[in-house]
Design a protein around this motif. Structure first.
Motif, PDB file in Angstrom:
ATOM      1  N   MET A  45     -14.269   5.431  -5.428  1.00 27.03           N
ATOM      2  CA  MET A  45     -14.058   5.111  -7.118  1.00 27.03           C
ATOM      3  C   MET A  45     -12.807   3.967  -6.986  1.00 27.03           C
ATOM      4  SD  MET A  45     -12.849   7.691  -9.787  1.00 27.03           S
ATOM      5  CE  MET A  45     -12.465   7.226 -11.264  1.00 27.03           C
ATOM      6  N   ILE A  46     -11.893   4.218  -6.471  1.00 20.87           N
ATOM      7  CA  ILE A  46     -10.593   3.132  -6.513  1.00 20.87           C
ATOM      8  C   ILE A  46     -10.597   2.213  -5.261  1.00 20.87           C
ATOM      9  CG2 ILE A  46      -8.124   3.017  -6.021  1.00 20.87           C
ATOM     10  CD1 ILE A  46      -8.381   4.536  -8.441  1.00 20.87           C
ATOM     11  N   ASP A  47     -10.993   1.168  -5.756  1.00 20.93           N
ATOM     12  CA  ASP A  47     -11.036   0.018  -4.842  1.00 20.93           C
ATOM     13  C   ASP A  47      -9.605  -0.416  -4.220  1.00 20.93           C
ATOM     14  OD1 ASP A  47     -13.203  -2.163  -3.893  1.00 20.93           O
ATOM     15  OD2 ASP A  47     -11.207  -3.318  -4.566  1.00 20.93           O
ATOM     16  N   HIS A  48      -8.777  -0.745  -5.109  1.00 22.37           N
ATOM     17  CA  HIS A  48      -7.348  -0.951  -4.447  1.00 22.37           C
ATOM     18  C   HIS A  48      -6.490  -0.565  -5.694  1.00 22.37           C
ATOM     19  CE1 HIS A  48      -8.518  -4.608  -6.401  1.00 22.37           C
ATOM     20  NE2 HIS A  48      -7.430  -4.767  -6.608  1.00 22.37           N
ATOM     21  N   VAL A  49      -5.177  -0.581  -4.963  1.00 19.11           N
ATOM     22  CA  VAL A  49      -3.869  -0.253  -5.917  1.00 19.11           C
ATOM     23  C   VAL A  49      -3.031  -1.527  -5.704  1.00 19.11           C
ATOM     24  CG1 VAL A  49      -2.019   1.233  -6.565  1.00 19.11           C
ATOM     25  CG2 VAL A  49      -4.285   2.243  -5.923  1.00 19.11           C
ATOM     26  N   SER A  50      -2.264  -1.751  -7.000  1.00 18.82           N
ATOM     27  CA  SER A  50      -1.296  -3.016  -6.745  1.00 18.82           C
ATOM     28  C   SER A  50       0.111  -2.348  -7.487  1.00 18.82           C
ATOM     29  CB  SER A  50      -1.777  -4.385  -7.509  1.00 18.82           C
ATOM     30  OG  SER A  50      -3.119  -4.790  -6.857  1.00 18.82           O
ATOM     31  N   ILE A  51       1.237  -2.822  -6.763  1.00 26.75           N
ATOM     32  CA  ILE A  51       2.361  -2.284  -7.472  1.00 26.75           C
ATOM     33  C   ILE A  51       3.322  -3.651  -7.408  1.00 26.75           C
ATOM     34  CG2 ILE A  51       2.323  -0.166  -6.578  1.00 26.75           C
ATOM     35  CD1 ILE A  51       4.760  -0.929  -4.746  1.00 26.75           C
ATOM     36  N   GLY A  52       4.029  -3.795  -8.657  1.00 26.31           N
ATOM     37  CA  GLY A  52       4.694  -5.106  -8.898  1.00 26.31           C
ATOM     38  C   GLY A  52       5.907  -5.022  -8.209  1.00 26.31           C
ATOM     39  N   VAL A  53       6.358  -6.126  -7.374  1.00 28.36           N
ATOM     40  CA  VAL A  53       7.964  -6.195  -7.066  1.00 28.36           C
ATOM     41  C   VAL A  53       8.641  -7.016  -7.560  1.00 28.36           C
ATOM     42  CG1 VAL A  53       7.115  -5.126  -4.875  1.00 28.36           C
ATOM     43  CG2 VAL A  53       7.007  -7.542  -4.926  1.00 28.36           C
ATOM     44  N   SER A  54      10.009  -7.026  -7.399  1.00 27.52           N
ATOM     45  CA  SER A  54      10.944  -7.979  -7.698  1.00 27.52           C
ATOM     46  C   SER A  54      11.116  -9.045  -6.983  1.00 27.52           C
ATOM     47  CB  SER A  54      12.084  -7.373  -8.381  1.00 27.52           C
ATOM     48  OG  SER A  54      12.812  -6.466  -7.200  1.00 27.52           O
TER      49      SER A  54
END
Length: 134
Positions: free
Chosen positions: A1-10
């Motif tokens: 179901m989940i293909d990928h996850v992204s998180i924002g970084v500073s």
């Protein structure tokens, strides 16, 4: 179901150095870097060597001013076909989501990457994507 996850970084460089080391402990490596023409290096993806990236770090993209002002979080759902991506997008928009990228090829990820993007009613960035050729 989940293909990928992204998180924002500073700080992309600092985060890359951190995750390059941390993920080695789990036998994961950086498998992909994304450079957008005219923008530059914007993301790094991690996964098993020789596989697709499943966890991404990146600089937050342009975020809808009315939604999700500071989050770089992003959830992508795997679609079995480009038609499913199209259907996902239409259902999201009809369900009250705001457009964040109509269905189409995103060649800067890879030549067959077909995705559609939206902000859900709470401002979360969601996507459906298909990696298969037409």
């Amino acid at each position: 179901m989940i293909d990928h996850v992204s998180i924002g970084v500073s700080d992309l460089k600092k985060a890359r150095e951190f995750y390059d080391v941390v993920f080695l402990a789990l036998s994961y490596v950086r498998v992909h870097d994304v450079e957008v023409p005219g923008v530059g290096l914007v993301a790094h993806g991690y996964g098993e060597a020789g596989s697709s990236a499943r966890f991404w770090i990146g600089v937050p993209d342009k975020i809808d001013a009315d939604h999700n002002r500071t989050s770089g979080n992003h959830f992508a759902f795997q679609a079995k076909s480009r038609l499913e991506v199209d259907a996902f997008y239409l259902a999201a928009i009809r369900g009250g989501a705001k457009d964040n990228g109509q269905p189409g090829i995103r060649a800067h990820y890879h030549p067959n990457y077909y995705g559609a993007f939206a902000f859900d009613p709470d401002g979360n960035k969601i996507e459906a994507c298909c990696h298969l050729p037409e």
